[in-house]
Design an enzyme around this catalytic site. Structure first.
Site, PDB file in Angstrom:
ATOM      1  N   PHE A 252       0.802  -1.229   0.000  1.00  0.00           N
ATOM      2  CA  PHE A 252       0.000   0.000   0.000  1.00  0.00           C
ATOM      3  C   PHE A 252       0.830   1.271   0.000  1.00  0.00           C
ATOM      4  O   PHE A 252       0.292   2.360  -0.143  1.00  0.00           O
ATOM      5  CB  PHE A 252      -0.919   0.003   1.219  1.00  0.00           C
ATOM      6  CG  PHE A 252      -1.966  -1.069   1.155  1.00  0.00           C
ATOM      7  CD1 PHE A 252      -3.097  -0.910   0.374  1.00  0.00           C
ATOM      8  CD2 PHE A 252      -1.818  -2.241   1.868  1.00  0.00           C
ATOM      9  CE1 PHE A 252      -4.064  -1.892   0.301  1.00  0.00           C
ATOM     10  CE2 PHE A 252      -2.784  -3.229   1.809  1.00  0.00           C
ATOM     11  CZ  PHE A 252      -3.913  -3.052   1.025  1.00  0.00           C
ATOM     12  N   GLY A 253       2.124   1.146   0.213  1.00  0.00           N
ATOM     13  CA  GLY A 253       2.948   2.355   0.249  1.00  0.00           C
ATOM     14  C   GLY A 253       4.223   2.095   1.037  1.00  0.00           C
ATOM     15  O   GLY A 253       4.547   0.946   1.362  1.00  0.00           O
ATOM     16  N   GLU A 254       4.918   3.202   1.353  1.00  0.00           N
ATOM     17  CA  GLU A 254       6.210   3.052   2.018  1.00  0.00           C
ATOM     18  C   GLU A 254       6.057   2.627   3.475  1.00  0.00           C
ATOM     19  O   GLU A 254       5.064   2.966   4.127  1.00  0.00           O
ATOM     20  CB  GLU A 254       6.959   4.380   1.970  1.00  0.00           C
ATOM     21  CG  GLU A 254       7.521   4.667   0.588  1.00  0.00           C
ATOM     22  CD  GLU A 254       8.000   6.106   0.442  1.00  0.00           C
ATOM     23  OE1 GLU A 254       7.428   6.989   1.109  1.00  0.00           O
ATOM     24  OE2 GLU A 254       8.915   6.319  -0.351  1.00  0.00           O
TER      25      GLU A 254
ATOM     26  N   ASP B  30      -0.257 -16.911   6.567  1.00  0.00           N
ATOM     27  CA  ASP B  30       1.002 -16.590   5.884  1.00  0.00           C
ATOM     28  C   ASP B  30       2.148 -16.569   6.893  1.00  0.00           C
ATOM     29  O   ASP B  30       2.944 -15.634   6.936  1.00  0.00           O
ATOM     30  CB  ASP B  30       0.875 -15.242   5.162  1.00  0.00           C
ATOM     31  CG  ASP B  30       1.917 -15.091   4.051  1.00  0.00           C
ATOM     32  OD1 ASP B  30       2.663 -16.049   3.789  1.00  0.00           O
ATOM     33  OD2 ASP B  30       1.992 -13.994   3.463  1.00  0.00           O
TER      34      ASP B  30
END
Ligand code: ACK
Length: 578
Positions: free
Chosen positions: A220-222, A334
């Site tokens: 979704f982003g940094e 996961d």
């Protein structure tokens, strides 16, 4: 060092905000000071407590933390309640428990109370009054004896059925405990997922956050590191996940679902959510900072540097976090070393929560024929075949994490293709022990990779097993030897290699001593079992024939024999058939 400009850096103004005196509603409630046990039975303690002296607002709920006095405080349980009393159920008879209570207002949690200790009773509540006649008493005693015999027979029969029949008991017990322990709430069951975020994550004012550098890229982003200074609290290092500009509503929801999930957990081996920023941009999720980053990269960087006990400590921490998640009925899906974070004290914490996102985000996840995206090498066969994800499939993945840890971050199944991995697993092959891996740990991995998910250990049993190994380090001494060193550079998994001489596993006496069964040394010698090679083909009938009558001892020896056999087979250059 990248500075993100969208978030206000710590300016003189912000400092002023940090130092402003707390208003009553900013301050969390004072600690609860008194806890009483109103009623105690064998398995239940009814607790009650006073409200904190200074609530500093409306008390939204209380949290009761408790654990067995003799157990590690880390394996505690939490119950939340809006009233000032609760019944703690599913306790063990005649056991001392330690309780702490704290209150929560809109300003957050107050400190926990000091510990209060209460002990459960040893006998059931009396069912026969003082005036009961002796016939009733006799009937009752006879009835109890018959019941006891039935229970013992049932226990013995079930113990014989499979080695994890104890697992079933534990699972049943856990089911009871579920009645007392909070169950995870899926944020997507909320009509308005923003409501879940409000409920489970604290809104943080962006002015409290200083972003310092970018440490990675998420879906979704940094991901950045930085500092968080909340009013009235000391400054702490944090990790900051940001949602990149131009997101859709769905992306925002999926991004924040991770916070709604993480915010429900409170455990030393689960990454801790500090809060979220949703009222200004960028939208952010703030968590505790883990100095050593992801476990897989950390292990690769430190190849060979840890003692076996340190590695087992790492595994114990992860198992404890997973036990907590499974107790809360949360299935991670996961579990992999890349999704475990490590702090400066080598404490490992399970991270990467989220819904649809989890597998989308994972570079290891591949599309299956049924369309789902799954990290094949880490995933149980039933989850790959028909998406049956359960805590038992998390146990399979945990076994792969054990293998990753013991091999210092090696890629499971090396360069085999996903299709070959699926085929090999289906044919009964399993990963061999990594170099210098204690036999007991490889055996535990093999247990996690049982085809039948009911035969796999529960996380609670894995924690107990690892604790036992840590308490008795001599049980970790027996390894498959160093011959395996070649495997790392030249792994030929499925091709039978030229047979090598079996590794020396020591004498049969040494082996029996390692597994705590030295009392049977004479039985083995008298029956002519004098070498490990002779022992590995023994069956349950052989055990009985040489005079090992106790079923639990037979099972213990047989499971060790299985581990030894797999050691020998992998030394011959094959993956381990089970
Ligand atoms: O291996 P790493 O340094 O650890 O690179 C990844 C990167 O961000 C993208 O996920 C790191 N990361 C994620 N969460 C945290 C955290 N809470 N503390 C420290 N590093 C983190 C991760």
């Amino acid at each position: 060092m990248a500075m993100l400009s969208a978030v206000s850096p710590a300016t003189a103004d912000n400092e002023a905000v940090f130092q402003a005196p707390l208003s009553a509603s900013d301050a969390p409630p004072s600690p609860v000071t008194s806890i009483q046990a109103k009623d105690i039975t064998r398995h239940t303690i009814a607790l009650a407590w006073q409200a904190p002296e200074r609530a500093n607002g409306v008390i939204l709920e209380y949290e009761v933390k408790y654990y067995e006095k003799d157990q590690n405080e880390r394996s505690y349980r939490i119950i939340k309640t809006t009233s000032r009393h609760t019944d703690i159920k599913g306790l063990t008879a005649l056991t001392s428990y330690v309780f702490h209570v704290r209150a929560r207002t809109a300003a957050g949690y107050g400190d926990f109370s000091a510990p209060f200790e209460f002990m459960t009773n040893s006998v059931p509540a009396p069912i026969i009054g003082d005036g009961a006649n002796s016939t009733v008493l006799l009937v009752s005693v006879v009835g109890s004896v018959v019941l006891l015999i039935i229970l013992i027979s049932a226990f013995v029969i079930s113990r014989r059925r499979n080695k994890y029949s104890k697992a079933k008991q534990d699972a049943d017990e856990e089911k009871h405990l579920h009645q007392g322990v909070r169950i995870y709430v899926d944020p997507f069951t909320y009509e308005d997922p923003n409501q879940a975020v409000r409920e489970f994550a604290k809104e943080i004012d962006a002015s409290c956050i200083k972003i310092e550098k970018v440490i990675g890229i998420g879906e979704f982003g940094e991901v950045c590191s930085g500092r968080l200074k909340m009013p009235g609290k000391r400054e702490i290092c944090v990790a900051i996940k940001t949602l990149k500009a131009g997101y859709t509503d769905k992306q925002r929801r999926d991004f924040l679902s991770e916070a709604s999930i993480m915010g429900q957990f409170d455990h030393p081996n689960i990454i801790h959510l500090e809060g979220v920023v949703t009222k200004c941009k960028p939208v952010m999720i703030i968590t505790e900072y883990m100095e050593n980053g992801s476990l897989d990269a950390f292990l690769r960087k430190n190849d060979g540097r840890f003692t076996v006990i340190q590695l087992v400590g790492i595994l114990r921490g992860i198992a404890s976090g997973m036990k907590y998640l499974s107790d809360m009925s949360y299935v991670h899906r996961d579990v992999a070393a890349r999704n475990i974070l490590v702090n400066s004290n080598l404490v490992c914490k399970v991270s990467d929560f989220g819904m649809s996102r989890v597998l989308e985000d994972d570079p290891e996840a591949a599309y299956t024929t049924r369309g789902g995206k799954i990290p094949i090498r880490w995933t149980a066969p039933e989850a790959i075949a028909y998406r049956k994800f359960t805590s038992a499939s998390d146990v399979w993945s945990y076994g792969i994490v054990m293998w990753e840890v013991m091999s210092y971050g090696e890629r499971p199944y090396w360069d085999m293709s996903n299709q070959d991995v699926i085929k090999a697993i289906d044919e009964g092959y399993r990963l061999p022990p990594p170099m210098d891996c204690p036999v007991a740990l490889h055996q535990l991995m093999l247990d996690c990779w049982q085809r039948e998910r009911a035969d796999r250990p529960k996380f609670g049993q894995i924690v107990n097993m690892l604790d036992k190994l840590i308490r008795n380090p001599s049980t970790l001494k027996r390894t498959g030897g160093k011959d395996y060193a070649t495997r790392r550079s030249n792994p030929s998994l499925l091709e039978p290699g030229s047979p090598e001489p079996c590794p020396s596993a020591g004498t049969v006496d040494d082996w029996l001593r390692d597994i705590g069964m030295e009392r049977y040394s004479d039985n083995f010698t008298a029956a002519g079992y004098t070498s490990p090679e002779g022992v590995v083909h023994m069956t349950q009938e052989d055990m009985a024939r040489i005079g090992i009558a106790v079923a639990t001892h037979q099972n213990k020896i047989l499971s060790s024999v299985q581990g030894m056999l797999s050691q020998m087979q992998q030394m011959q250059g094959r993956m381990v058939p089970v």
